[in-house]
Design a protein around this motif. Sequence first.
Motif, PDB file in Angstrom:
ATOM      1  N   ALA A 297       0.864  -1.183   0.000  1.00  0.00           N
ATOM      2  CA  ALA A 297       0.000   0.000   0.000  1.00  0.00           C
ATOM      3  C   ALA A 297       0.901   1.234   0.000  1.00  0.00           C
ATOM      4  CB  ALA A 297      -0.917   0.010   1.210  1.00  0.00           C
ATOM      5  N   LEU A 298       0.699   2.096  -0.971  1.00  0.00           N
ATOM      6  CA  LEU A 298       1.560   3.264  -1.159  1.00  0.00           C
ATOM      7  C   LEU A 298       1.012   4.483  -0.430  1.00  0.00           C
ATOM      8  CD1 LEU A 298       2.363   2.979  -4.967  1.00  0.00           C
ATOM      9  CD2 LEU A 298       3.570   1.967  -3.016  1.00  0.00           C
ATOM     10  N   SER A 299       1.916   5.419  -0.170  1.00  0.00           N
ATOM     11  CA  SER A 299       1.531   6.707   0.406  1.00  0.00           C
ATOM     12  C   SER A 299       1.683   7.787  -0.659  1.00  0.00           C
ATOM     13  CB  SER A 299       2.404   7.037   1.618  1.00  0.00           C
ATOM     14  OG  SER A 299       3.751   7.201   1.230  1.00  0.00           O
ATOM     15  N   GLY A 300       1.161   8.963  -0.350  1.00  0.00           N
ATOM     16  CA  GLY A 300       1.295  10.094  -1.255  1.00  0.00           C
ATOM     17  C   GLY A 300       2.282  11.104  -0.700  1.00  0.00           C
ATOM     18  N   GLY A 301       2.140  12.347  -1.136  1.00  0.00           N
ATOM     19  CA  GLY A 301       3.053  13.386  -0.681  1.00  0.00           C
ATOM     20  C   GLY A 301       4.325  13.433  -1.510  1.00  0.00           C
TER      21      GLY A 301
ATOM     22  N   MET B 296       3.169  -1.623   4.202  1.00  0.00           N
ATOM     23  CA  MET B 296       2.389  -0.382   4.243  1.00  0.00           C
ATOM     24  C   MET B 296       3.387   0.760   4.314  1.00  0.00           C
ATOM     25  SD  MET B 296      -1.086  -0.863   4.483  1.00  0.00           S
ATOM     26  CE  MET B 296      -1.398   0.812   4.944  1.00  0.00           C
ATOM     27  N   LEU B 297       3.493   1.524   3.238  1.00  0.00           N
ATOM     28  CA  LEU B 297       4.381   2.681   3.219  1.00  0.00           C
ATOM     29  C   LEU B 297       3.614   3.888   3.743  1.00  0.00           C
ATOM     30  CD1 LEU B 297       7.243   3.599   2.361  1.00  0.00           C
ATOM     31  CD2 LEU B 297       6.252   4.229   0.153  1.00  0.00           C
TER      32      LEU B 297
ATOM     33  N   PHE C 153      -1.599  -1.265  -3.926  1.00  0.00           N
ATOM     34  CA  PHE C 153      -2.796  -0.588  -3.419  1.00  0.00           C
ATOM     35  C   PHE C 153      -2.371   0.806  -2.945  1.00  0.00           C
ATOM     36  CE2 PHE C 153      -3.249  -5.107  -3.023  1.00  0.00           C
ATOM     37  CZ  PHE C 153      -4.572  -5.380  -3.330  1.00  0.00           C
ATOM     38  N   TRP C 154      -3.324   1.580  -2.448  1.00  0.00           N
ATOM     39  CA  TRP C 154      -3.006   2.903  -1.895  1.00  0.00           C
ATOM     40  C   TRP C 154      -3.538   3.001  -0.473  1.00  0.00           C
ATOM     41  CZ3 TRP C 154      -2.814   2.125  -6.968  1.00  0.00           C
ATOM     42  CH2 TRP C 154      -1.818   2.790  -7.687  1.00  0.00           C
TER      43      TRP C 154
ATOM     44  N   ILE D 268      -2.569  -3.573 -10.338  1.00  0.00           N
ATOM     45  CA  ILE D 268      -2.689  -2.222  -9.791  1.00  0.00           C
ATOM     46  C   ILE D 268      -4.133  -2.030  -9.339  1.00  0.00           C
ATOM     47  CG2 ILE D 268      -2.433   0.242 -10.270  1.00  0.00           C
ATOM     48  CD1 ILE D 268      -0.409  -0.535 -12.459  1.00  0.00           C
ATOM     49  N   HIS D 269      -4.300  -1.681  -8.073  1.00  0.00           N
ATOM     50  CA  HIS D 269      -5.620  -1.623  -7.456  1.00  0.00           C
ATOM     51  C   HIS D 269      -5.878  -0.209  -6.925  1.00  0.00           C
ATOM     52  CE1 HIS D 269      -5.590  -6.074  -7.505  1.00  0.00           C
ATOM     53  NE2 HIS D 269      -4.305  -5.932  -7.221  1.00  0.00           N
ATOM     54  N   PRO D 270      -6.219   0.739  -7.805  1.00  0.00           N
ATOM     55  CA  PRO D 270      -6.401   2.124  -7.371  1.00  0.00           C
ATOM     56  C   PRO D 270      -7.661   2.316  -6.541  1.00  0.00           C
ATOM     57  CG  PRO D 270      -6.955   1.905  -9.689  1.00  0.00           C
ATOM     58  CD  PRO D 270      -6.410   0.582  -9.260  1.00  0.00           C
ATOM     59  N   THR D 271      -7.633   3.362  -5.749  1.00  0.00           N
ATOM     60  CA  THR D 271      -8.785   3.736  -4.936  1.00  0.00           C
ATOM     61  C   THR D 271      -9.848   4.366  -5.827  1.00  0.00           C
ATOM     62  OG1 THR D 271      -7.178   4.301  -3.231  1.00  0.00           O
ATOM     63  CG2 THR D 271      -9.463   4.945  -2.842  1.00  0.00           C
TER      64      THR D 271
END
Length: 240
Positions: free
Chosen positions: A39-43, A138-139, A66-67, A100-103
């Motif tokens: 699961a990726l983070s933003g910023g 989980m990032l 995932f995100w 790829i599993h986008p929100t």
Amino acid sequence: MQPKVEILADQTALIQRSLELMVEKIQQSVRERGICTIALSGGSTPRPLYEAIAAQNLPWEKIHVFWGDERYVPSHHPDSNEKLARDAWLNRVAIPAENIHPTPTDSGNPQQDAQRYEQQLQQFFQLSPGTMPVLDIMLQGMGDDGHTASLFPHTEALQVCDRAIAVGNKDGSPRITFTIPAINNARCVLFLVAGSGKQNAIEQVFSQTADPQTYPAKFIQPQGELWWLLDVAAGAPLQS
């Protein structure tokens, strides 16, 4: 489990160490389970990490992305965490589109889209309702206010404990976010934190007395490994 804390000399060293750790965890997950879920983070902080991962030779067909949270904007919007990761990483490698599993953020109803993402997780991880997925990595980032994912101080999302996905709230703007129990169910949570603006939040998150409702990153105490990688500017309070 005690967190593993590393303070790196600068942002370049921070990205290099986070790359080493990500690659190690990806390879370990694929070796042990035949798959790696992230699961990726933003910023802004993870962009150079994503660019560095894109240059690696990894078993892309066994990696599922995932995100951990997403702004409630279209996927092509400049503020989209999905767009950031696609531009910096996913569009540059041979990862299958179905990995790829986008929100979802396109119904106009954040609650409905949060439920859709929950259902996607249940289907992928073959879960019964109310059961949390176990992601390999989980990032996480952390804001100057101590928030992580889209779990902001004193917001309703902090109270959600019966599902993996909730609607976060940033100054009245909805976000879709993993919940605290879902993040804490991960095998490895990796915080990536840079900049002197994070010093106060870091000091509070690592204190014995601070209120996690005020500094939500303090809620993150996973069942698996917890890593905090900080540059020296962010990590100064832990060195005094």
